[in-house]
Design an enzyme around this catalytic site. Structure first.
Site, mmCIF file in Angstrom:
data_model
loop_
_atom_site.group_PDB
_atom_site.id
_atom_site.type_symbol
_atom_site.label_atom_id
_atom_site.label_comp_id
_atom_site.label_asym_id
_atom_site.label_seq_id
_atom_site.Cartn_x
_atom_site.Cartn_y
_atom_site.Cartn_z
ATOM 1 N N SER A 1 0.834 -1.217 0.000
ATOM 2 C CA SER A 1 0.000 0.000 0.000
ATOM 3 C C SER A 1 0.854 1.246 0.000
ATOM 4 O O SER A 1 0.393 2.301 -0.398
ATOM 5 C CB SER A 1 -0.864 0.139 1.250
ATOM 6 O OG SER A 1 -1.292 -1.011 1.794
ATOM 7 N N GLU B 1 -5.985 -1.353 -7.754
ATOM 8 C CA GLU B 1 -5.127 -0.364 -8.416
ATOM 9 C C GLU B 1 -3.968 -1.123 -9.046
ATOM 10 O O GLU B 1 -3.250 -1.850 -8.351
ATOM 11 C CB GLU B 1 -4.552 0.630 -7.394
ATOM 12 C CG GLU B 1 -5.466 1.771 -7.053
ATOM 13 C CD GLU B 1 -4.842 2.735 -6.038
ATOM 14 O OE1 GLU B 1 -5.208 3.917 -6.068
ATOM 15 O OE2 GLU B 1 -4.005 2.330 -5.209
ATOM 16 N N ASN C 1 -5.619 5.726 -1.811
ATOM 17 C CA ASN C 1 -5.201 5.987 -0.425
ATOM 18 C C ASN C 1 -4.745 7.431 -0.247
ATOM 19 O O ASN C 1 -4.956 8.037 0.801
ATOM 20 C CB ASN C 1 -4.044 5.065 -0.020
ATOM 21 C CG ASN C 1 -4.547 3.710 0.449
ATOM 22 O OD1 ASN C 1 -5.751 3.527 0.649
ATOM 23 N ND2 ASN C 1 -3.654 2.771 0.615
HETATM 24 P P1 NAI Z 1 -0.039 -9.065 7.839
HETATM 25 O O1 NAI Z 1 0.952 -8.671 8.865
HETATM 26 O O2 NAI Z 1 -1.392 -9.507 8.262
HETATM 27 O O3 NAI Z 1 0.579 -10.215 6.914
HETATM 28 C C1 NAI Z 1 1.894 -10.194 6.450
HETATM 29 C C2 NAI Z 1 2.391 -11.616 6.382
HETATM 30 O O4 NAI Z 1 3.698 -11.617 5.789
HETATM 31 C C3 NAI Z 1 2.529 -12.282 7.761
HETATM 32 O O5 NAI Z 1 1.741 -13.458 7.802
HETATM 33 C C4 NAI Z 1 4.016 -12.565 7.860
HETATM 34 O O6 NAI Z 1 4.323 -13.763 8.527
HETATM 35 C C5 NAI Z 1 4.404 -12.653 6.404
HETATM 36 N N1 NAI Z 1 5.833 -12.540 6.192
HETATM 37 C C6 NAI Z 1 6.770 -12.009 7.004
HETATM 38 N N2 NAI Z 1 7.983 -12.154 6.462
HETATM 39 C C7 NAI Z 1 7.815 -12.792 5.282
HETATM 40 C C8 NAI Z 1 8.674 -13.235 4.275
HETATM 41 N N3 NAI Z 1 9.988 -13.046 4.356
HETATM 42 N N4 NAI Z 1 8.149 -13.855 3.208
HETATM 43 C C9 NAI Z 1 6.826 -14.037 3.099
HETATM 44 N N5 NAI Z 1 5.956 -13.650 4.049
HETATM 45 C C10 NAI Z 1 6.440 -13.021 5.119
HETATM 46 O O7 NAI Z 1 -0.117 -7.805 6.849
HETATM 47 P P2 NAI Z 1 -1.247 -7.428 5.804
HETATM 48 O O8 NAI Z 1 -2.133 -6.392 6.389
HETATM 49 O O9 NAI Z 1 -1.828 -8.671 5.229
HETATM 50 O O10 NAI Z 1 -0.377 -6.673 4.692
HETATM 51 C C11 NAI Z 1 0.328 -7.374 3.705
HETATM 52 C C12 NAI Z 1 0.588 -6.454 2.532
HETATM 53 O O11 NAI Z 1 -0.650 -5.985 2.012
HETATM 54 C C13 NAI Z 1 1.399 -5.207 2.896
HETATM 55 O O12 NAI Z 1 2.246 -4.905 1.836
HETATM 56 C C14 NAI Z 1 0.325 -4.133 3.048
HETATM 57 O O13 NAI Z 1 0.805 -2.841 2.768
HETATM 58 C C15 NAI Z 1 -0.664 -4.562 1.980
HETATM 59 N N6 NAI Z 1 -2.033 -4.101 2.164
HETATM 60 C C16 NAI Z 1 -2.631 -4.163 3.393
HETATM 61 C C17 NAI Z 1 -3.951 -3.734 3.521
HETATM 62 C C18 NAI Z 1 -4.637 -3.796 4.854
HETATM 63 O O14 NAI Z 1 -5.719 -3.204 4.979
HETATM 64 N N7 NAI Z 1 -4.108 -4.477 5.850
HETATM 65 C C19 NAI Z 1 -4.726 -3.224 2.372
HETATM 66 C C20 NAI Z 1 -4.007 -3.279 1.124
HETATM 67 C C21 NAI Z 1 -2.708 -3.675 1.042
#
Ligand code: NAI
Length: 309
Positions: free
Chosen positions: A130, A165, A203
Protein backbone atom coordinates in the site's frame (compact mmCIF):
# COMPACT_ATOMS: atom_id res chain seq x y z
CA UNK A 1 -12.24 -22.70 -23.79
CA UNK A 2 -11.23 -22.54 -20.16
CA UNK A 3 -9.82 -19.03 -19.61
CA UNK A 4 -7.54 -20.32 -16.88
CA UNK A 5 -5.50 -22.35 -19.32
CA UNK A 6 -4.92 -19.54 -21.84
CA UNK A 7 -1.54 -17.80 -22.04
CA UNK A 8 -2.66 -14.53 -20.52
CA UNK A 9 -4.52 -16.16 -17.64
CA UNK A 10 -2.51 -18.22 -15.17
CA UNK A 11 -4.17 -21.33 -13.75
CA UNK A 12 -2.19 -21.12 -10.51
CA UNK A 13 -1.14 -18.04 -8.56
CA UNK A 14 1.65 -17.98 -5.97
CA UNK A 15 0.68 -15.82 -3.01
CA UNK A 16 3.69 -14.87 -0.89
CA UNK A 17 2.64 -13.81 2.61
CA UNK A 18 -0.53 -15.36 4.04
CA UNK A 19 -1.53 -12.77 6.66
CA UNK A 20 -4.67 -10.65 6.65
CA UNK A 21 -4.48 -9.66 2.98
CA UNK A 22 -2.68 -12.69 1.55
CA UNK A 23 -5.19 -15.12 3.02
CA UNK A 24 -8.24 -13.11 2.04
CA UNK A 25 -6.90 -12.51 -1.48
CA UNK A 26 -6.24 -16.25 -1.77
CA UNK A 27 -9.89 -16.86 -0.92
CA UNK A 28 -10.97 -14.42 -3.64
CA UNK A 29 -8.63 -15.99 -6.19
CA UNK A 30 -9.75 -19.51 -5.41
CA UNK A 31 -13.41 -18.52 -5.42
CA UNK A 32 -12.90 -17.40 -9.04
CA UNK A 33 -11.33 -20.71 -9.99
CA UNK A 34 -7.60 -20.01 -9.66
CA UNK A 35 -5.45 -22.56 -7.91
CA UNK A 36 -3.34 -20.94 -5.21
CA UNK A 37 -0.03 -21.89 -3.65
CA UNK A 38 0.40 -19.75 -0.54
CA UNK A 39 3.67 -19.25 1.29
CA UNK A 40 4.31 -17.91 4.78
CA UNK A 41 7.22 -18.26 7.16
CA UNK A 42 5.65 -20.78 9.56
CA UNK A 43 2.99 -23.50 9.66
CA UNK A 44 1.32 -21.63 12.48
CA UNK A 45 0.84 -18.53 10.31
CA UNK A 46 -0.41 -20.64 7.43
CA UNK A 47 -3.02 -22.27 9.62
CA UNK A 48 -4.07 -18.86 10.96
CA UNK A 49 -4.58 -17.78 7.34
CA UNK A 50 -6.73 -20.84 6.65
CA UNK A 51 -8.75 -20.09 9.82
CA UNK A 52 -9.35 -16.58 8.50
CA UNK A 53 -10.57 -17.95 5.17
CA UNK A 54 -12.88 -20.36 6.95
CA UNK A 55 -14.11 -18.42 9.94
CA UNK A 56 -13.26 -14.73 9.33
CA UNK A 57 -15.83 -11.99 9.09
CA UNK A 58 -15.83 -12.33 5.27
CA UNK A 59 -14.89 -16.01 5.31
CA UNK A 60 -16.51 -19.11 3.86
CA UNK A 61 -18.60 -20.06 6.90
CA UNK A 62 -20.32 -16.68 7.02
CA UNK A 63 -20.85 -16.77 3.23
CA UNK A 64 -22.35 -20.26 3.46
CA UNK A 65 -24.58 -19.31 6.41
CA UNK A 66 -25.95 -16.42 4.34
CA UNK A 67 -26.41 -18.78 1.35
CA UNK A 68 -24.01 -16.72 -0.77
CA UNK A 69 -22.13 -19.93 -1.52
CA UNK A 70 -23.08 -23.58 -1.15
CA UNK A 71 -21.28 -25.85 1.35
CA UNK A 72 -19.81 -27.70 -1.68
CA UNK A 73 -18.40 -24.45 -3.08
CA UNK A 74 -16.83 -23.66 0.29
CA UNK A 75 -15.10 -27.05 0.24
CA UNK A 76 -13.88 -26.53 -3.32
CA UNK A 77 -12.53 -23.03 -2.51
CA UNK A 78 -10.42 -24.58 0.25
CA UNK A 79 -9.35 -27.48 -1.95
CA UNK A 80 -7.78 -25.14 -4.52
CA UNK A 81 -5.55 -23.47 -1.90
CA UNK A 82 -2.37 -25.28 -0.95
CA UNK A 83 0.04 -23.87 1.61
CA UNK A 84 3.77 -24.21 2.07
CA UNK A 85 6.66 -22.91 4.15
CA UNK A 86 9.04 -23.64 1.27
CA UNK A 87 9.81 -20.71 -1.02
CA UNK A 88 10.95 -23.20 -3.63
CA UNK A 89 7.58 -24.94 -3.65
CA UNK A 90 5.81 -21.61 -3.85
CA UNK A 91 7.92 -20.03 -6.56
CA UNK A 92 9.38 -22.77 -8.76
CA UNK A 93 7.77 -22.46 -12.20
CA UNK A 94 5.25 -19.92 -10.92
CA UNK A 95 3.24 -18.22 -13.65
CA UNK A 96 2.00 -15.31 -11.55
CA UNK A 97 3.44 -14.19 -8.22
CA UNK A 98 1.35 -12.00 -5.95
CA UNK A 99 3.30 -10.78 -2.94
CA UNK A 100 1.35 -9.76 0.19
CA UNK A 101 4.09 -10.06 2.79
CA UNK A 102 4.79 -7.72 5.65
CA UNK A 103 5.22 -4.05 4.63
CA UNK A 104 9.02 -4.00 4.69
CA UNK A 105 11.11 -2.92 1.72
CA UNK A 106 13.99 -5.31 2.35
CA UNK A 107 11.66 -8.30 2.80
CA UNK A 108 9.86 -7.51 -0.46
CA UNK A 109 13.10 -6.90 -2.38
CA UNK A 110 14.37 -10.28 -1.24
CA UNK A 111 11.14 -12.04 -2.21
CA UNK A 112 11.23 -10.59 -5.72
CA UNK A 113 14.91 -11.36 -6.17
CA UNK A 114 14.10 -14.97 -5.37
CA UNK A 115 10.95 -14.92 -7.50
CA UNK A 116 12.87 -13.55 -10.47
CA UNK A 117 15.15 -16.58 -10.36
CA UNK A 118 12.63 -19.30 -9.54
CA UNK A 119 9.43 -18.30 -11.33
CA UNK A 120 8.84 -18.81 -15.05
CA UNK A 121 10.86 -16.37 -17.17
CA UNK A 122 7.65 -14.67 -18.29
CA UNK A 123 5.86 -14.72 -14.90
CA UNK A 124 4.06 -11.60 -13.69
CA UNK A 125 5.59 -10.29 -10.45
CA UNK A 126 2.95 -8.30 -8.59
CA UNK A 127 3.02 -6.68 -5.16
CA UNK A 128 0.07 -5.70 -2.99
CA UNK A 129 2.05 -3.02 -1.13
CA UNK A 130 0.00 0.00 0.00
CA UNK A 131 2.80 2.39 0.77
CA UNK A 132 6.14 1.29 -0.68
CA UNK A 133 7.51 2.46 -3.99
CA UNK A 134 7.24 -0.33 -6.56
CA UNK A 135 10.36 0.98 -8.31
CA UNK A 136 12.33 0.67 -5.08
CA UNK A 137 11.02 -2.86 -4.55
CA UNK A 138 12.38 -3.60 -8.03
CA UNK A 139 15.85 -2.19 -7.34
CA UNK A 140 18.32 -5.01 -7.63
CA UNK A 141 16.26 -6.91 -10.20
CA UNK A 142 17.84 -7.50 -13.58
CA UNK A 143 16.72 -5.01 -16.28
CA UNK A 144 14.97 -7.77 -18.22
CA UNK A 145 12.86 -8.66 -15.15
CA UNK A 146 11.66 -5.15 -14.28
CA UNK A 147 9.03 -4.93 -17.06
CA UNK A 148 7.22 -7.81 -15.31
CA UNK A 149 7.00 -6.05 -11.93
CA UNK A 150 3.94 -3.96 -11.00
CA UNK A 151 1.61 -3.20 -8.13
CA UNK A 152 -1.65 -5.11 -7.81
CA UNK A 153 -3.18 -3.24 -4.92
CA UNK A 154 -6.30 -4.74 -3.36
CA UNK A 155 -8.41 -2.99 -0.74
CA UNK A 156 -9.46 -4.53 2.54
CA UNK A 157 -11.64 -6.59 2.72
CA UNK A 158 -10.83 -7.87 -0.77
CA UNK A 159 -13.87 -10.17 -0.70
CA UNK A 160 -16.02 -7.02 -0.71
CA UNK A 161 -14.02 -4.15 -2.20
CA UNK A 162 -14.29 -3.96 -5.97
CA UNK A 163 -11.16 -1.93 -6.68
CA UNK A 164 -7.72 -3.06 -7.76
CA UNK A 165 -5.13 -0.36 -8.42
CA UNK A 166 -2.61 -1.51 -11.00
CA UNK A 167 0.56 0.40 -10.25
CA UNK A 168 2.94 0.91 -13.13
CA UNK A 169 6.58 1.91 -12.78
CA UNK A 170 8.54 3.55 -15.62
CA UNK A 171 9.74 0.05 -16.51
CA UNK A 172 6.48 -1.94 -16.27
CA UNK A 173 5.40 -3.30 -19.64
CA UNK A 174 1.93 -2.91 -21.08
CA UNK A 175 1.73 -6.68 -21.31
CA UNK A 176 2.19 -6.97 -17.54
CA UNK A 177 -0.57 -4.40 -17.03
CA UNK A 178 -2.87 -6.37 -19.36
CA UNK A 179 -2.17 -9.62 -17.59
CA UNK A 180 -2.90 -8.15 -14.16
CA UNK A 181 -6.00 -6.48 -15.52
CA UNK A 182 -7.21 -9.81 -16.90
CA UNK A 183 -6.81 -11.53 -13.51
CA UNK A 184 -8.52 -8.64 -11.69
CA UNK A 185 -11.40 -8.76 -14.11
CA UNK A 186 -11.72 -12.53 -13.66
CA UNK A 187 -12.13 -11.80 -9.94
CA UNK A 188 -14.99 -9.41 -10.72
CA UNK A 189 -12.85 -6.40 -9.79
CA UNK A 190 -12.55 -3.10 -11.61
CA UNK A 191 -8.96 -2.07 -12.08
CA UNK A 192 -7.60 1.42 -12.45
CA UNK A 193 -4.17 2.20 -13.80
CA UNK A 194 -1.97 4.53 -11.75
CA UNK A 195 1.68 5.48 -11.74
CA UNK A 196 4.07 4.61 -8.93
CA UNK A 197 3.61 7.64 -6.67
CA UNK A 198 3.45 7.86 -2.85
CA UNK A 199 0.03 6.63 -1.70
CA UNK A 200 -0.87 5.82 -5.33
CA UNK A 201 -4.33 7.38 -5.91
CA UNK A 202 -7.13 6.02 -3.72
CA UNK A 203 -5.20 5.99 -0.42
CA UNK A 204 -3.62 9.36 -1.15
CA UNK A 205 -7.02 11.00 -1.57
CA UNK A 206 -8.63 8.98 1.25
CA UNK A 207 -5.83 9.88 3.65
CA UNK A 208 -5.99 13.55 2.66
CA UNK A 209 -9.68 13.62 3.58
CA UNK A 210 -8.95 11.84 6.87
CA UNK A 211 -6.12 14.29 7.63
CA UNK A 212 -8.36 17.30 7.01
CA UNK A 213 -11.13 15.76 9.15
CA UNK A 214 -8.60 15.19 11.95
CA UNK A 215 -7.40 18.79 11.74
CA UNK A 216 -10.99 20.06 12.09
CA UNK A 217 -11.49 17.74 15.07
CA UNK A 218 -8.28 18.93 16.75
CA UNK A 219 -9.28 22.56 16.23
CA UNK A 220 -12.63 21.81 17.90
CA UNK A 221 -14.64 22.86 14.83
CA UNK A 222 -16.92 19.79 14.97
CA UNK A 223 -17.10 16.40 16.66
CA UNK A 224 -16.41 13.11 14.84
CA UNK A 225 -20.07 12.27 14.36
CA UNK A 226 -20.90 15.65 12.83
CA UNK A 227 -17.85 15.48 10.57
CA UNK A 228 -18.82 11.96 9.44
CA UNK A 229 -22.44 13.00 8.90
CA UNK A 230 -21.22 16.01 6.94
CA UNK A 231 -19.34 13.81 4.50
CA UNK A 232 -22.09 11.18 4.31
CA UNK A 233 -24.96 13.56 3.70
CA UNK A 234 -23.18 16.50 2.11
CA UNK A 235 -20.91 14.54 -0.21
CA UNK A 236 -22.62 11.16 -0.54
CA UNK A 237 -19.76 9.23 1.11
CA UNK A 238 -20.98 5.79 2.22
CA UNK A 239 -18.97 6.22 5.45
CA UNK A 240 -17.44 9.29 7.06
CA UNK A 241 -13.65 9.50 7.54
CA UNK A 242 -13.70 8.43 11.22
CA UNK A 243 -16.11 5.51 10.72
CA UNK A 244 -13.94 4.35 7.87
CA UNK A 245 -10.82 4.71 10.03
CA UNK A 246 -12.44 2.54 12.71
CA UNK A 247 -13.27 -0.09 10.08
CA UNK A 248 -9.87 -0.29 8.37
CA UNK A 249 -7.98 -0.13 11.66
CA UNK A 250 -6.34 2.85 13.31
CA UNK A 251 -2.94 1.18 13.56
CA UNK A 252 -3.04 0.52 9.80
CA UNK A 253 -4.09 4.11 9.16
CA UNK A 254 -1.26 5.40 11.34
CA UNK A 255 1.25 3.15 9.57
CA UNK A 256 0.08 4.35 6.16
CA UNK A 257 0.24 8.00 7.18
CA UNK A 258 3.71 7.60 8.65
CA UNK A 259 4.88 5.99 5.42
CA UNK A 260 3.28 8.68 3.27
CA UNK A 261 4.74 11.45 5.44
CA UNK A 262 8.19 9.85 5.37
CA UNK A 263 8.13 9.71 1.58
CA UNK A 264 6.63 13.13 0.86
CA UNK A 265 7.55 15.24 3.94
CA UNK A 266 4.29 17.08 3.24
CA UNK A 267 2.80 18.52 6.45
CA UNK A 268 -0.71 17.50 5.43
CA UNK A 269 0.28 13.85 5.77
CA UNK A 270 1.85 14.21 9.24
CA UNK A 271 -0.06 11.71 11.44
CA UNK A 272 -2.61 13.62 13.57
CA UNK A 273 -1.99 13.81 17.34
CA UNK A 274 -5.41 12.33 18.15
CA UNK A 275 -4.74 9.30 15.95
CA UNK A 276 -1.38 8.73 17.65
CA UNK A 277 -3.01 9.03 21.09
CA UNK A 278 -5.77 6.52 20.28
CA UNK A 279 -3.34 3.94 18.91
CA UNK A 280 -0.95 4.32 21.86
CA UNK A 281 -3.88 3.75 24.24
CA UNK A 282 -4.97 0.55 22.47
CA UNK A 283 -7.81 1.95 20.36
CA UNK A 284 -6.99 0.13 17.15
CA UNK A 285 -10.43 0.16 15.54
CA UNK A 286 -13.36 -2.24 15.33
CA UNK A 287 -12.65 -5.15 17.77
CA UNK A 288 -14.41 -7.57 15.35
CA UNK A 289 -11.59 -7.11 12.85
CA UNK A 290 -8.91 -6.08 15.37
CA UNK A 291 -8.97 -8.60 18.22
CA UNK A 292 -7.88 -7.02 21.51
CA UNK A 293 -8.69 -3.47 20.39
CA UNK A 294 -10.51 -1.18 22.84
CA UNK A 295 -12.53 0.13 19.90
CA UNK A 296 -12.17 3.13 17.62
CA UNK A 297 -12.95 6.84 17.54
CA UNK A 298 -16.60 6.31 18.50
CA UNK A 299 -15.69 4.26 21.57
CA UNK A 300 -13.02 6.73 22.62
CA UNK A 301 -15.36 9.72 22.36
CA UNK A 302 -18.43 7.77 23.57
CA UNK A 303 -20.58 8.86 20.63
CA UNK A 304 -23.23 7.00 18.62
CA UNK A 305 -22.13 6.02 15.10
CA UNK A 306 -24.16 7.53 12.23
CA UNK A 307 -25.12 3.94 11.27
CA UNK A 308 -26.76 3.54 14.72
CA UNK A 309 -29.21 6.36 13.99
P1 NAI B 1 -0.04 -9.06 7.84
O1 NAI B 1 0.95 -8.67 8.87
O2 NAI B 1 -1.39 -9.51 8.26
O3 NAI B 1 0.58 -10.22 6.91
C1 NAI B 1 1.89 -10.19 6.45
C2 NAI B 1 2.39 -11.62 6.38
O4 NAI B 1 3.70 -11.62 5.79
C3 NAI B 1 2.53 -12.28 7.76
O5 NAI B 1 1.74 -13.46 7.80
C4 NAI B 1 4.02 -12.56 7.86
O6 NAI B 1 4.32 -13.76 8.53
C5 NAI B 1 4.40 -12.65 6.40
N1 NAI B 1 5.83 -12.54 6.19
C6 NAI B 1 6.77 -12.01 7.00
N2 NAI B 1 7.98 -12.15 6.46
C7 NAI B 1 7.82 -12.79 5.28
C8 NAI B 1 8.67 -13.24 4.27
N3 NAI B 1 9.99 -13.05 4.36
N4 NAI B 1 8.15 -13.85 3.21
C9 NAI B 1 6.83 -14.04 3.10
N5 NAI B 1 5.96 -13.65 4.05
C10 NAI B 1 6.44 -13.02 5.12
O7 NAI B 1 -0.12 -7.80 6.85
P2 NAI B 1 -1.25 -7.43 5.80
O8 NAI B 1 -2.13 -6.39 6.39
O9 NAI B 1 -1.83 -8.67 5.23
O10 NAI B 1 -0.38 -6.67 4.69
C11 NAI B 1 0.33 -7.37 3.71
C12 NAI B 1 0.59 -6.45 2.53
O11 NAI B 1 -0.65 -5.98 2.01
C13 NAI B 1 1.40 -5.21 2.90
O12 NAI B 1 2.25 -4.91 1.84
C14 NAI B 1 0.32 -4.13 3.05
O13 NAI B 1 0.80 -2.84 2.77
C15 NAI B 1 -0.66 -4.56 1.98
N6 NAI B 1 -2.03 -4.10 2.16
C16 NAI B 1 -2.63 -4.16 3.39
C17 NAI B 1 -3.95 -3.73 3.52
C18 NAI B 1 -4.64 -3.80 4.85
O14 NAI B 1 -5.72 -3.20 4.98
N7 NAI B 1 -4.11 -4.48 5.85
C19 NAI B 1 -4.73 -3.22 2.37
C20 NAI B 1 -4.01 -3.28 1.12
C21 NAI B 1 -2.71 -3.67 1.04
Amino acid sequence: MDQHSTGIMPDRISVIGFGLMGAQISQVLSFSGFKVTAYDVSENLLSKGIDLIKGGRYGLEVSASKSRISPEEAVSVLSRISTTTSMENALDHAQFVLEAAVEDLKVKQKIFREASVRANPDAVLATNTSTLSISRIGEGLKPKVRPRLAGMHFFNPPQVMKLVEIVKTKKTSNETVSRIRAVASELGKTSVLVLDYPGFVANRIGISVFAEASDLLERGIANIRDIDLGMRLGYGYPLGPFELGDLVGLDARLRNMKALYAQTKEERFRPPKILRRLVSQGYLGDPKTKPGSKGGYYDYFGLKRPSEG
